[in-house]
Design a protein around this motif. Structure first.
Motif, short mmCIF file in Angstrom:
data_model
loop_
_atom_site.label_atom_id
_atom_site.label_comp_id
_atom_site.label_asym_id
_atom_site.label_seq_id
_atom_site.Cartn_x
_atom_site.Cartn_y
_atom_site.Cartn_z
N TYR A 1 0.83 -1.20 0.00
CA TYR A 1 0.00 0.00 0.00
C TYR A 1 0.86 1.25 0.00
CZ TYR A 1 -3.66 3.27 1.19
OH TYR A 1 -4.52 4.33 1.17
N SER A 2 1.97 1.23 0.73
CA SER A 2 2.89 2.37 0.73
C SER A 2 3.41 2.64 -0.68
CB SER A 2 4.07 2.09 1.66
OG SER A 2 3.65 2.06 3.00
N GLU A 3 3.70 1.57 -1.41
CA GLU A 3 4.18 1.72 -2.79
C GLU A 3 3.10 2.33 -3.67
OE1 GLU A 3 5.38 -2.18 -3.91
OE2 GLU A 3 7.00 -2.28 -2.44
N GLN A 4 1.86 1.92 -3.45
CA GLN A 4 0.74 2.46 -4.22
C GLN A 4 0.58 3.96 -3.98
OE1 GLN A 4 -2.99 0.36 -3.65
NE2 GLN A 4 -4.17 2.16 -4.22
N LEU A 5 0.72 4.38 -2.73
CA LEU A 5 0.61 5.80 -2.39
C LEU A 5 1.74 6.60 -3.03
CD1 LEU A 5 -0.31 5.47 1.38
CD2 LEU A 5 -1.83 6.20 -0.46
N ALA A 6 2.94 6.03 -3.03
CA ALA A 6 4.09 6.71 -3.63
C ALA A 6 3.87 6.97 -5.11
CB ALA A 6 5.35 5.88 -3.41
N GLN A 7 3.17 6.06 -5.77
CA GLN A 7 2.88 6.23 -7.20
C GLN A 7 1.97 7.42 -7.46
OE1 GLN A 7 1.34 2.45 -8.50
NE2 GLN A 7 3.29 1.39 -8.23
N HIS A 8 1.22 7.83 -6.43
CA HIS A 8 0.35 9.00 -6.55
C HIS A 8 1.00 10.26 -5.97
CE1 HIS A 8 -2.71 5.77 -7.02
NE2 HIS A 8 -3.29 6.66 -7.80
N ASP A 9 2.32 10.19 -5.76
CA ASP A 9 3.10 11.34 -5.25
C ASP A 9 2.63 11.80 -3.88
OD1 ASP A 9 4.75 11.45 -7.53
OD2 ASP A 9 3.24 12.60 -8.62
N ILE A 10 2.19 10.87 -3.06
CA ILE A 10 1.82 11.19 -1.68
C ILE A 10 3.01 10.86 -0.78
CG2 ILE A 10 0.25 10.67 0.23
CD1 ILE A 10 -1.80 9.80 -1.92
N ASP A 11 3.44 11.85 -0.02
CA ASP A 11 4.57 11.67 0.89
C ASP A 11 4.11 10.87 2.11
OD1 ASP A 11 6.99 11.88 2.22
OD2 ASP A 11 6.53 13.87 3.02
N VAL A 12 4.66 9.68 2.29
CA VAL A 12 4.28 8.83 3.42
C VAL A 12 5.40 8.85 4.46
CG1 VAL A 12 3.61 6.53 4.19
CG2 VAL A 12 2.91 7.35 1.92
#
Length: 254
Positions: free
Chosen positions: A238-249
């Protein structure tokens, strides 16, 4: 066996256990790992399950959120770390919104010495705490009282917020999945949506135990957030998926 039937079997297996491994599913369905992962991906897209390391877990539907008193006794150490991490993202002379909840209280505790900010919240406990210990100017939204969460929600709170220009808002949630955050309360949802609308930066502060839970009403999509502060229990996929949307986790470690 067609995909729909395989997916039905996966959901049936998850009714009696918290997690099913990929190995268990390939054996039960008599298909390859790749086929199982495709079926899981389709169920994830529908919000029915979410991937965990080596397997899959069913999404939990939340019909009623826990009380503030109960939530304040859960994941205490992680919430403290989340609050500490969040304070780094409060700029000087900012108008800051803190959502309601025990995680937001931990953020507030790190802002008591800030006399340069203007704080807005819908949480009664945060208002009281900052009035006694803080140095900043404080506004409470007012509105319909949610006794379970000791906060204000609904149309009047929303109407107050639409008058504001907020520099950074910190949002909490009891329900978070691959679509975004949700709530069983429509009154809470309208407040979160309005906050996001009037904020220059929107940050989710949420521990990973909330992930995989859904409420009836979708409040904000994951793409609504500029940054997410959570812990390292969040599934890696899920972290990888968020990174693909340019969301800083930002992930804290207990």
């Amino acid at each position: 066996m067609i995909p729909a039937e395989r997916q039905r079997i996966i959901l049936k297996m998850l009714e009696t256990r918290e997690i099913c491994t990929i190995g268990e599913l390939t054996e039960k369905l008599n298909v390859s790992h790749m086929t199982v992962r495709r079926d899981i991906a389709k169920l994830e897209a529908k919000g029915r399950v979410f991937s965990v390391a080596g397997g899959v877990q069913r999404t939990e539907t939340v019909r009623e959120e826990l009380t503030h008193r109960t939530k304040s006794t859960q994941n205490i150490e992680i919430k403290k770390l989340l609050g500490l991490a969040a304070k780094r993202y409060v700029p000087e002379r900012a108008t800051v919104y803190l959502d309601a909840g025990s995680t937001m209280m931990e953020v507030a505790k790190h802002l008591v010495d800030r006399d340069d900010i203007l704080l807005v919240t819908n949480d009664f406990f945060i208002t009281s705490y900052m009035a006694e210990h803080g140095r900043c100017e404080i506004y409470h939204t007012g509105g319909k009282v949610d006794r379970r969460n000791n906060s204000c929600v609904g149309q009047q709170a929303k109407s107050f917020l639409k008058q504001l220009n907020i520099d950074v808002s910190f949002i909490a949630s009891a329900c978070w999945d691959n679509r975004g955050i949700s709530s069983p309360s429509e009154d809470k949802v309208m407040v979160k949506q309005k906050v996001a609308e009037v904020s220059r930066e929107v940050i989710l502060v949420c521990d990973s135990s909330k992930f995989g839970k859904t409420g009836t009403f979708l409040a904000l999509s994951n793409e609504s957030f500029d940054r997410m502060i959570t812990d390292d229990g969040l599934p890696a996929a899920y972290s990888e998926q968020l990174a693909q949307h340019d969301i800083d986790v930002v992930r804290v470690k207990p």
